[in-house]
Design a protein around this motif. Sequence first.
Motif, PDB file in Angstrom:
ATOM      1  N   ALA A  81       0.831  -1.210   0.000  1.00 36.99           N
ATOM      2  CA  ALA A  81       0.000   0.000   0.000  1.00 36.99           C
ATOM      3  C   ALA A  81       0.863   1.256   0.000  1.00 36.99           C
ATOM      4  O   ALA A  81       0.598   2.208  -0.747  1.00 36.99           O
ATOM      5  CB  ALA A  81      -0.927  -0.013   1.216  1.00 36.99           C
ATOM      6  N   GLN A  82       1.892   1.254   0.824  1.00 34.50           N
ATOM      7  CA  GLN A  82       2.774   2.419   0.887  1.00 34.50           C
ATOM      8  C   GLN A  82       3.507   2.621  -0.433  1.00 34.50           C
ATOM      9  O   GLN A  82       3.660   3.753  -0.908  1.00 34.50           O
ATOM     10  CB  GLN A  82       3.779   2.239   2.029  1.00 34.50           C
ATOM     11  N   GLY A  83       3.974   1.523  -1.027  1.00 33.10           N
ATOM     12  CA  GLY A  83       4.676   1.613  -2.298  1.00 33.10           C
ATOM     13  C   GLY A  83       3.801   2.151  -3.400  1.00 33.10           C
ATOM     14  O   GLY A  83       4.251   2.942  -4.245  1.00 33.10           O
ATOM     15  N   MET A  84       2.525   1.765  -3.397  1.00 30.97           N
ATOM     16  CA  MET A  84       1.617   2.237  -4.429  1.00 30.97           C
ATOM     17  C   MET A  84       1.282   3.712  -4.250  1.00 30.97           C
ATOM     18  O   MET A  84       1.122   4.447  -5.219  1.00 30.97           O
ATOM     19  CB  MET A  84       0.352   1.382  -4.436  1.00 30.97           C
ATOM     20  N   GLN A  85       1.193   4.162  -3.010  1.00 32.78           N
ATOM     21  CA  GLN A  85       0.922   5.574  -2.756  1.00 32.78           C
ATOM     22  C   GLN A  85       2.053   6.458  -3.263  1.00 32.78           C
ATOM     23  O   GLN A  85       1.833   7.585  -3.697  1.00 32.78           O
ATOM     24  CB  GLN A  85       0.717   5.809  -1.259  1.00 32.78           C
ATOM     25  N   ALA A  86       3.274   5.917  -3.206  1.00 32.29           N
ATOM     26  CA  ALA A  86       4.440   6.701  -3.630  1.00 32.29           C
ATOM     27  C   ALA A  86       4.887   6.339  -5.043  1.00 32.29           C
ATOM     28  O   ALA A  86       5.948   6.775  -5.483  1.00 32.29           O
ATOM     29  CB  ALA A  86       5.599   6.463  -2.656  1.00 32.29           C
ATOM     30  N   GLY A  87       4.070   5.559  -5.751  1.00 32.36           N
ATOM     31  CA  GLY A  87       4.511   4.973  -7.006  1.00 32.36           C
ATOM     32  C   GLY A  87       4.283   5.778  -8.256  1.00 32.36           C
ATOM     33  O   GLY A  87       4.514   5.286  -9.357  1.00 32.36           O
ATOM     34  N   MET A  95       3.142  -1.587  -7.577  1.00 27.61           N
ATOM     35  CA  MET A  95       2.796  -2.764  -6.790  1.00 27.61           C
ATOM     36  C   MET A  95       3.873  -3.838  -6.929  1.00 27.61           C
ATOM     37  O   MET A  95       4.302  -4.434  -5.931  1.00 27.61           O
ATOM     38  CB  MET A  95       1.436  -3.327  -7.225  1.00 27.61           C
ATOM     39  N   GLY A  96       4.311  -4.095  -8.158  1.00 28.72           N
ATOM     40  CA  GLY A  96       5.360  -5.091  -8.367  1.00 28.72           C
ATOM     41  C   GLY A  96       6.653  -4.711  -7.684  1.00 28.72           C
ATOM     42  O   GLY A  96       7.336  -5.551  -7.076  1.00 28.72           O
TER      43      GLY A  96
END
Length: 206
Positions: A81-87, A95-96
């Motif tokens: 979730a955190q990675g997608m927010q900053a992605g 996500m990957g």
Amino acid sequence: MNTPATAPQKNSYHHGQLREALLATTLQLVQEKGVNDWSLRDVARQLGVSAAAPFRHFDSKQALLAAVAEQAMQQFAAAVAQGMQAGGDDPLRAMGQAYLRWAIAHPAAFHVISNRDVLNLAQQPGLLAQSEAVMAQLEALLQQRFGQQPGFVAQHARLAFRAQVYGLARMAVDRHLEEWAIAPACYLDECLAALDQFLLLLPGRA
């Protein structure tokens, strides 16, 4: 004058502290010995507590592993979730990337949540719900990106994407990448580059 030898003292933990220590020590043993080759006695010995101490919280090795897996799955879902927010503007790539970053940074936890020989998701409703939530999010992203293309099948697309990131993560944590002349310090960068290559080859790239 000789002083009498004293037996080594056992460590003592408050209730919550012991549970957290058991989880952390289990992950350490998984990292050192694998998912199967340790016992509750090994955990107790590593912590310096009595052999009976782990049973205050877990009635079996399987129950302890399930608790470790639940904690790891929560951390994994939060990392995604955190990675997608900053992605940025490519949530599928984000996500990957988050999956790979977490798995390579936490190999023991990844081993626990991905090993179906010792962990049956069907018997762990909480774990299953968290896993399915991540997979549903993935399917929504795939549907958004590729759903209008002829021949798109959501289940197969989800399987293909998961196979890509899971396969890269597994090759890294099992150190198979060394057979490709990739040093451990380069695992993450190489896996992220391979993910980008995979996405570049797909139609409908954003």
